[in-house]
Design an enzyme around this catalytic site. Structure first.
Site, PDB file in Angstrom:
ATOM      1  CB  CYS A  17      -0.927   0.003   1.206  1.00 44.34           C
ATOM      2  SG  CYS A  17      -0.050   0.144   2.779  1.00 44.34           S
ATOM      3  CB  CYS A  20       4.512  -0.526   1.585  1.00 42.76           C
ATOM      4  SG  CYS A  20       3.468  -1.670   2.509  1.00 42.76           S
ATOM      5  CG  ASP A 459      16.422  21.628 -35.135  1.00 44.86           C
ATOM      6  OD1 ASP A 459      16.709  22.774 -35.520  1.00 44.86           O
ATOM      7  OD2 ASP A 459      17.132  20.638 -35.380  1.00 44.86           O
ATOM      8  CG  ASP A 665      19.127  16.428 -34.242  1.00 44.58           C
ATOM      9  OD1 ASP A 665      19.312  16.760 -33.050  1.00 44.58           O
ATOM     10  OD2 ASP A 665      19.863  16.794 -35.169  1.00 44.58           O
ATOM     11  CG  ASP A 669      18.582  21.976 -31.684  1.00 43.84           C
ATOM     12  OD1 ASP A 669      19.108  23.073 -31.874  1.00 43.84           O
ATOM     13  OD2 ASP A 669      18.131  21.256 -32.595  1.00 43.84           O
TER      14      ASP A 669
END
Length: 784
Positions: A17, A20, A459, A665, A669
């Protein structure tokens, strides 16, 4: 400062639960080597981000020992063998114990039911069933039930309580023991007024074990997606040993450099490169691509791809445990362990929920024992034995017996499990199913971020375009000659066949498409920034391929109409190559990076979903504007000639308008991908380890982004529904169990019925999460 080690993924047994989960997380975060810990109740895994100093010494033994002190056995997920053993572990792990528990639970329920019939006189007095109606027999059955199938539950609950973190096992164990003790006192000391209801703990255990088995079965279904991914890697391969016939070997025994043979209809067992043969392979199971891919010597194949037409001889590049499939499975397992931010609130509430329930049970007992009779409107409370298991029997119980029954019902009807499972159930199913469609989320936090996006920025090169230049036009100076275009490409590609420049690759690909034989290059010289000059076999004059201005400066006459055509093509975003022999201009070749076939439809689909769009590119203005026109982007949505730091500044400025995603890609970037609320990398199976991206779309496709965002929205809707159900169930069930409806409607919940409702509550949450399987196409093709 040393680099931080890779995160650990532990399998933690014994969690039931939210209490835990909270206990495990708190214990892990108390360890000095741990920077962050995230625990998934559904998959019973713990994702642990380690401090950089942990690289000097293995922190695993201390972590395992600390969890063992709490009663939770832990081991690293990576210890599991790969291949057949891994799948066997997924299929068989603990199932015999669960089946045994279910059989025992059903047997207990049958014995309890027969006991009820015997007490009611529905069975003949004489016969082998006669002991069923005796109190001593039911006392023996209840004692054996607690000492047998109930023993692990009682031990786990007591250990958690002693550690100061009571769990669901603590609540159920306290309820079962209370019912057993009350029955024992009622049997041995009738004057106490307590009923002798030994059937109650037996039925309670039966319902709890049955519910947990059904819940485990549903949990197993949520993990089927990972097993399906693992099954893409075959168990055996055909090893080539010199001139001998191929020998079957286990995939786990292959090492880099081994040569194997792949027959038509077989899946690639490991990451490899083609040495001999030509064929077509199906990559749909790995990347979601619907069309077969042609392969030839030199082509790289990832494990899991399906060979379709012809035999291939392959050289192993990576062993099975380090193949693309293995890395994807590891990534998905780690993603399932990382929780969404919305789960933190539920975990905090579930962590303290058991303490609240214990206090409520105590208050219920005291109230109905000491003052409850005043609220029953003069209802007679008579001592009775053996009737406390019914749904509506308040008039048959003494105040003490009624107080015991209601307090036990409060203990067992509460369901912190539903709170703890609400989020991880949905996140686990979503991550697994997305991976099967070639969409790799980094975790629940990435799914939550994807669901609340308002803007998506792209991009240009390699994202909205193919990322490689292709010939878009061939214009010989003599357009009336039917062979002039082919000769122009043949000469240019012949000179460029020694070059590695991207434009050279475009010319060679065009020559291959036209089926041209290339003359041998006798010599060649590269003029940086200008072009290439050299001689070809069979051509007496010097050949030049490059910028038109360079050719003009080298003495090649250029007519005004050629200059006008140059300006027109460059305005359309194409790169221009001029070809000349000696001082005679032969023609022009236009090369450009074409848009992806699905780019326009993907952008249109995102716009229909109410998302703002933008294009951030470092390319020149003409190329960006041309691409924007072809894809339906407005001028205000375009930005060009941006350096990485300028892209980052644009994103930070746009974030003020709402959460945003950056799609790139996965190689360039990186700052923008990391700064966005959701960084998305578009790439092949070799790019799945891009740490800067939160979502990786495998394969050479863009439309998977639409499907990923749709799945994220559906997932978070499921999470919200699950949380509403879990909170609502407990808010309604607990007052009823405490006797709120007793004075007016004479309605109480018996402990067994309360246990059944508790189990069904958890099961409902998991089954609702499994509905995410529906609507996700197996090959991951996004609808426009």
């Amino acid at each position: 400062m040393p680099p931080a080690p890779d995160p650990l993924l532990l399998e933690v047994e014994g969690m039931k639960c939210g209490g835990c989960v909270l206990a495990v997380e708190q214990r892990l975060q108390q360890q000095p080597a741990v920077r962050q810990a995230s625990v998934n109740l559904l998959t019973r895994t713990a994702w642990i981000d380690l401090e950089p100093a942990a690289a000097a010494q293995d922190p695993l033994p201390a972590l395992v020992e600390s969890l063992a002190a709490l009663g939770f056995a832990a081991r690293p997920r990576e210890e599991a063998p790969w291949g057949e053993g891994r799948r066997e572990q997924l299929r068989e792990q603990g199932w015999w114990q669960r089946w045994r528990g279910l059989i025992v639970a059903l047997a207990l329920l049958i014995v309890s039911g027969l006991g009820h019939l015997s007490e009611a006189g529905a069975l003949p007095v004489a016969g082998p069933w006669s002991p069923l109606g005796r109190p001593w027999f039911h006392a023996l059955v209840a004692t054996l039930a607690l000492a047998g199938p109930g023993r692990p539950l009682l031990i786990a609950g007591a250990r958690a309580a002693l550690a100061g973190v009571p769990t669901m096992d603590t609540l159920v164990g306290l309820g079962v023991v209370s019912a057993w003790l009350a029955s024992l006192v009622g049997w041995l000391w009738p004057a106490s007024g307590l009923p002798c209801w030994f059937n109650e703990p037996v039925m309670l255990l039966g319902f709890v074990l049955t519910g947990r088995f059904l819940e485990e079965r549903a949990r197993w279904r949520t993990g089927r997606a990972i097993e399906e991914l693992a099954e893409l890697q075959p168990d055996q391969a055909l090893l080539l040993l010199g001139d001998d016939p191929p020998r079957p070997v286990r995939v786990g025994g292959l090492r880099p450099g081994d040569r194997i043979r792949l027959l038509p209809g077989d899946r690639v067992p490991v990451d490899a490169v083609v040495q001999e043969g030509h064929s077509a392979v199906d990559t749909a199971s790995l990347t979601g691509e619907p069309l077969p891919q042609a392969v030839a010597p030199g082509s790289e194949l990832a494990a899991g791809m399906l060979n379709l037409t012809s035999p291939l001889d392959l050289e192993v590049r990576r062993s099975g445990a380090h193949s693309a499939i293995a890395r994807i499975v590891q990534l998905v397992e780690r993603a399932q362990a990382r929780k969404a931010p919305i789960q933190s609130l539920a975990d905090r509430i579930a962590g303290g929920f058991t303490v609240v329930v214990l206090l409520l049970a105590m208050a219920t007992f005291l109230f109905w024992w000491r003052w409850g009779s005043r609220f029953l409107g003069g209802m007679a409370l008579e001592a009775a034995q053996g009737h406390g298991h019914a749904l509506v029997h308040p008039a048959a119980l003494s105040p003490l017996a009624l107080a015991v029954q209601l307090s036990i019902a409060v203990l067992v009807v509460a369901c912190p499990c539903a709170l703890g499972l609400a989020t991880p159930a949905a996140i686990t199913v979503a991550c697994g199913r997305a991976a099967g469609a070639g969409l790799l989320f980094r975790g629940g936090d990435a799914i939550e971020s994807a669901a609340r996006l308002q803007q998506v920025f792209f991009d240009k090169t390699g994202t909205l375009t193919l990322g490689r230049p292709l010939v878009s036009g061939v214009e010989p100076l003599d357009p009336l000659d039917p062979g002039a275009a082919d000769r122009l490409v043949q000469l240019a590609a012949g000179l460029e066949q020694q070059s590695r420049h991207p434009l050279a690759h475009a010319l060679l690909q065009e020559a291959d498409r036209r089926g041209l034989l290339l003359p041998a290059a006798l010599e060649g010289t590269t003029v940086p920034g200008e072009g290439l000059e050299g001689r070809l076999e069979g051509e007496p004059d010097l050949l030049r391929v490059g910028r038109l201005d360079w050719l003009a400066a080298s003495g090649v006459p250029v007519a005004p109409e050629i200059r006008a055509r140059q300006a027109q093509l460059e305005a359309e975003g194409a790169s221009l190559l001029a070809v000349a022999t000696g001082t005679r201009l032969l023609g022009l070749v236009a090369v450009e990076d074409r848009p992806r076939a699905d780019a326009a439809t993907t952008l249109a689909a995102l716009r229909r979903r109410g998302l703002g769009l933008g294009l951030l590119s470092g390319d020149r203005r003409a190329a960006v504007q041309r691409l924007g026109e072809r894809l339906g982007l407005e001028a205000s949505e375009l930005a060009w000639q941006l350096r990485p730091e300028q892209k980052l500044a644009r994103l930070l400025e746009a974030r003020e308008r709402g959460p945003l995603a950056m799609v790139g890609d996965g190689i360039n970037d990186a700052p923008a991908l990391a700064a966005a609320d959701l960084g998305v990398a578009i790439g092949t199976g070799t790019q799945i380890a891009q740490e800067s991206a939160d979502l990786v779309v495998l394969g050479d496709r863009l439309d998977g982004l639409v499907e990923a965002l749709d799945l994220a929205r559906r997932t978070m809707a499921t999470v919200r529904w699950n949380l509403a159900w879990a909170f609502g169930y407990n808010l309604i069930a607990l007052p009823i169990a405490a006797g709120v409806l007793l004075p007016r409607f004479s309605l109480v919940l018996s402990p067994p019925l309360a246990a059944l409702l508790m189990a069904l509550s958890s099961l409902t949450v998991v089954l609702n999460a499994l509905l995410l399987h529906n609507g996700l196409r197996p090959q991951g093709r996004a609808a426009a």
